[in-house]
Design an enzyme around this catalytic site. Structure first.
Site, PDB file in Angstrom:
ATOM      1  N   MET A 123     -53.620 -37.556  -3.693  1.00  0.00           N
ATOM      2  CA  MET A 123     -52.890 -36.614  -4.506  1.00  0.00           C
ATOM      3  C   MET A 123     -51.335 -36.860  -4.117  1.00  0.00           C
ATOM      4  O   MET A 123     -50.990 -37.445  -3.459  1.00  0.00           O
ATOM      5  CB  MET A 123     -53.092 -35.041  -3.945  1.00  0.00           C
ATOM      6  CG  MET A 123     -54.287 -34.526  -4.075  1.00  0.00           C
ATOM      7  SD  MET A 123     -54.756 -32.943  -3.605  1.00  0.00           S
ATOM      8  CE  MET A 123     -54.337 -33.157  -1.654  1.00  0.00           C
ATOM      9  N   MET A 172     -54.829 -46.002  -3.326  1.00  0.00           N
ATOM     10  CA  MET A 172     -53.671 -45.681  -4.300  1.00  0.00           C
ATOM     11  C   MET A 172     -52.802 -44.923  -3.183  1.00  0.00           C
ATOM     12  O   MET A 172     -51.579 -45.024  -3.174  1.00  0.00           O
ATOM     13  CB  MET A 172     -53.815 -44.963  -5.452  1.00  0.00           C
ATOM     14  CG  MET A 172     -52.830 -44.620  -6.103  1.00  0.00           C
ATOM     15  SD  MET A 172     -51.768 -45.893  -6.704  1.00  0.00           S
ATOM     16  CE  MET A 172     -52.732 -46.492  -8.399  1.00  0.00           C
ATOM     17  N   LYS A 173     -53.454 -43.637  -2.580  1.00  0.00           N
ATOM     18  CA  LYS A 173     -52.562 -42.894  -1.821  1.00  0.00           C
ATOM     19  C   LYS A 173     -52.059 -43.471  -0.861  1.00  0.00           C
ATOM     20  O   LYS A 173     -50.809 -43.388  -0.306  1.00  0.00           O
ATOM     21  CB  LYS A 173     -53.590 -41.722  -1.216  1.00  0.00           C
ATOM     22  CG  LYS A 173     -52.688 -40.569  -0.612  1.00  0.00           C
ATOM     23  CD  LYS A 173     -51.789 -40.014  -0.938  1.00  0.00           C
ATOM     24  CE  LYS A 173     -51.409 -38.747  -0.233  1.00  0.00           C
ATOM     25  NZ  LYS A 173     -50.023 -38.130  -0.889  1.00  0.00           N
ATOM     26  N   LEU A 174     -52.604 -44.558   0.157  1.00  0.00           N
ATOM     27  CA  LEU A 174     -51.958 -45.155   1.102  1.00  0.00           C
ATOM     28  C   LEU A 174     -50.951 -45.857   0.631  1.00  0.00           C
ATOM     29  O   LEU A 174     -49.829 -45.913   1.129  1.00  0.00           O
ATOM     30  CB  LEU A 174     -53.082 -46.032   1.932  1.00  0.00           C
ATOM     31  CG  LEU A 174     -54.176 -45.139   2.425  1.00  0.00           C
ATOM     32  CD1 LEU A 174     -55.194 -46.284   3.217  1.00  0.00           C
ATOM     33  CD2 LEU A 174     -53.558 -44.391   3.587  1.00  0.00           C
ATOM     34  N   ASN A 177     -47.847 -43.545  -0.071  1.00  0.00           N
ATOM     35  CA  ASN A 177     -47.397 -42.984   1.542  1.00  0.00           C
ATOM     36  C   ASN A 177     -46.592 -44.210   2.242  1.00  0.00           C
ATOM     37  O   ASN A 177     -45.784 -43.939   2.767  1.00  0.00           O
ATOM     38  CB  ASN A 177     -48.320 -42.397   2.344  1.00  0.00           C
ATOM     39  CG  ASN A 177     -48.580 -40.895   1.667  1.00  0.00           C
ATOM     40  OD1 ASN A 177     -48.106 -40.565   0.636  1.00  0.00           O
ATOM     41  ND2 ASN A 177     -49.724 -40.338   2.501  1.00  0.00           N
TER      42      ASN A 177
END
Length: 296
Positions: A123, A172-174, A177
């Site tokens: 997200m 993708m989230k990592l 972030n």
């Protein structure tokens, strides 16, 4: 097994900033929502808004066509799915299991195991985006599970992207972030250097926020740093430390060295050890402050 289409009740497991926002958004869209949280006090506002308050995850998912897991880490996700009274404690879940907790891509595959229909969803956004349906969502998993979950995902977002196999959403989230963690630390370092050199910190932060160097995140976090306001976090510092560590481990697994990510991870871990973990990630600035000199 083909998953049931997600046109029925939806469970939301984990009611932190993001989970509570997602549950509220679904209620606003006329969806029946069943909620659970490890600490029950967070359930009350959603129950008052019409959500069914469940005593445990298995009760929360009963009769639902999709379940959103929005807990803090891999250990919590494993407990929610496979612990006593967990989602899978009474057998396979017939709907689509949507893991929106940020965990290692390999860990989400391991935890999911033989679950028939599961997605991992990264997200992009904050609690307000979750509440207003303005998130950007990046999903990994089988195409059939993605298509079944698409109606719910589209209610929660302004963009939904299917990236590929299970674990892709977490990758993708990592990455995202990692960028935010490095960027906010760079902002914090510039702020501390300005103050240490005698410049007006407020003016420097205002200048950065209005410059071509500032992303929307940097402009927003600069206001937090200027105000010294790190309570009611958009994203907890300890979670940023966790994600930066996960990113560096992913890099090591594929033979990459990420010096900036590694340095940011070290700083965030140190800040967490200093007791800043439950403050907003912009509180990393407090871990950079010069230590007072002591007499020898």
């Amino acid at each position: 097994m083909t998953p049931r289409t997600t046109n029925g009740p939806v469970a939301v497991l984990g009611l932190g900033a993001m989970g509570a926002g997602l549950a509220g958004r679904l209620l606003d869209q006329g969806i029946q929502v069943r909620v659970w949280n490890r600490t029950p006090e967070r359930i009350a506002p959603l129950a008052e808004a019409g959500a069914h308050a469940a005593a445990h995850p298995a009760e929360a998912v009963a009769g639902t066509t999709a379940a959103l897991c929005v807990v803090a880490d891999g250990e919590a996700l494993g407990d929610v799915l496979r612990g006593p009274d967990g989602v899978l404690s009474t057998g396979p879940y017939p709907g689509v299991l949507i893991c929106a907790s940020t965990v290692s891509p390999d860990e989400v595959v391991q935890i999911a195991g033989d679950v028939p229909s599961v997605l991992d969803v990264g997200m992009l956004g904050n609690r307000d985006h979750a509440r207003d349906g303005e998130l950007r969502l990046f999903a990994g998993g089988e195409k059939t599970a993605f298509e079944a979950a698409r109606p719910v995902l589209e209610m929660l977002s302004k963009e939904v992207v299917h990236l590929g196999a299970l674990g892709s959403g977490m990758r993708m989230k990592l990455l995202l972030n990692l960028l935010m963690g490095v960027e906010v630390q760079a902002l914090a370092e510039a702020s501390e250097l300005a103050a240490a050199c005698g410049l007006d910190r407020q003016l420097v932060l205002k200048t950065i926020a209005g410059s071509g160097f500032a992303s929307p995140v940097m402009a927003f976090k600069s206001r937090r740093i200027a105000a010294g306001r790190f309570e009611e976090p958009d994203f907890r510092l300890r979670l940023m430390a966790k994600d930066l560590m996960l990113a560096t481990k992913q890099a090591a697994a594929v033979g990459l060295s990420l010096p900036l990510a590694s340095a940011a991870a070290e700083t965030h871990v140190r800040a967490t050890e200093q007791g800043l973990g439950d403050q907003d990630c912009a509180a990393v600035v407090r871990a950079l402050a010069p230590k007072p000199e002591t007499d020898t």
